[in-house]
Write an enzyme that holds these catalytic residues in place. Structure first.
Site, PDB file in Angstrom:
ATOM      1  CB  CYS A  29      -0.971  -0.001   1.172  1.00 39.97           C
ATOM      2  SG  CYS A  29      -0.194  -0.104   2.795  1.00 39.97           S
ATOM      3  CG  HIS A  87      -4.645   0.408   3.977  1.00 37.62           C
ATOM      4  ND1 HIS A  87      -4.028  -0.432   3.078  1.00 37.62           N
ATOM      5  CD2 HIS A  87      -5.637   1.028   3.288  1.00 37.62           C
ATOM      6  CE1 HIS A  87      -4.634  -0.343   1.908  1.00 37.62           C
ATOM      7  NE2 HIS A  87      -5.616   0.553   2.011  1.00 37.62           N
ATOM      8  CG  ASP A 116      -7.795   2.075  -0.243  1.00 37.98           C
ATOM      9  OD1 ASP A 116      -6.872   1.398  -0.751  1.00 37.98           O
ATOM     10  OD2 ASP A 116      -8.386   1.742   0.801  1.00 37.98           O
TER      11      ASP A 116
END
Length: 159
Positions: A29, A87, A116
């Site tokens: 991520c 994240h 995202d």
């Protein structure tokens, strides 16, 4: 071709991928967020950095166990949660011009969206409120506070 199938630098994948979701490399991520920011600030036509302010958001908590819903890491049932130790996502907020301020009460109407590429939520980019409600629906319930998300926001130019 996706970012994971190419043997290119991060800058090259940010430019060469046909869309943001093709940048996704599972479980990376931080790198995915960097590619998104690089792509938006330096390689869009016209540069999206002229229209939007970008920030990178780190999501975690003290126990490094943050339940998040609607994540692509759960392809069988996105309604189940994934516990990430952390994240990283991208927030973009439309820059406000003087003409976009309600002169009656000084309120501005900035649009904030989340990028995202690990979420199932649509549309993409996802409006901020929809993202927070869909990803963290449990926060208002009787969730043990140690699992509540904490957010660290960093200007994209510093990332």
């Amino acid at each position: 071709e996706t970012a994971s199938s190419l043997h290119l630098s991060a800058e090259e994948t940010a430019i060469k991928c046909s869309n943001d979701h093709d940048l996704r490399v599972s479980c990376y991520c931080e790198e995915n967020a960097w590619r998104l920011v690089h792509r938006c600030l330096f390689h869009s036509d016209p540069p999206k950095g002229n229209e939007w302010d970008y920030h990178v958001i780190f999501i975690s908590n003290e126990d490094r166990c943050c339940p998040m819903f609607m994540q692509r890491a759960r392809p069988k049932d996105p309604r189940e949660y994934v516990c990430w130790d952390y994240h990283v996502i991208v927030l973009r907020t439309r820059k406000i011009g003087v003409e976009e301020i309600d002169r009656g009460n000084g309120t501005n109407y900035a649009t904030s969206e989340i990028l995202d590429i690990d979420t199932w939520l649509t549309p993409y980019p996802c409006p901020l409120e929809k993202y927070l409600n869909g990803t963290f629906p449990h926060v208002d319930d009787e969730l043990d506070p140690k699992y509540s998300p904490c957010f660290r926001v960093v200007p994209a130019k510093d990332y």
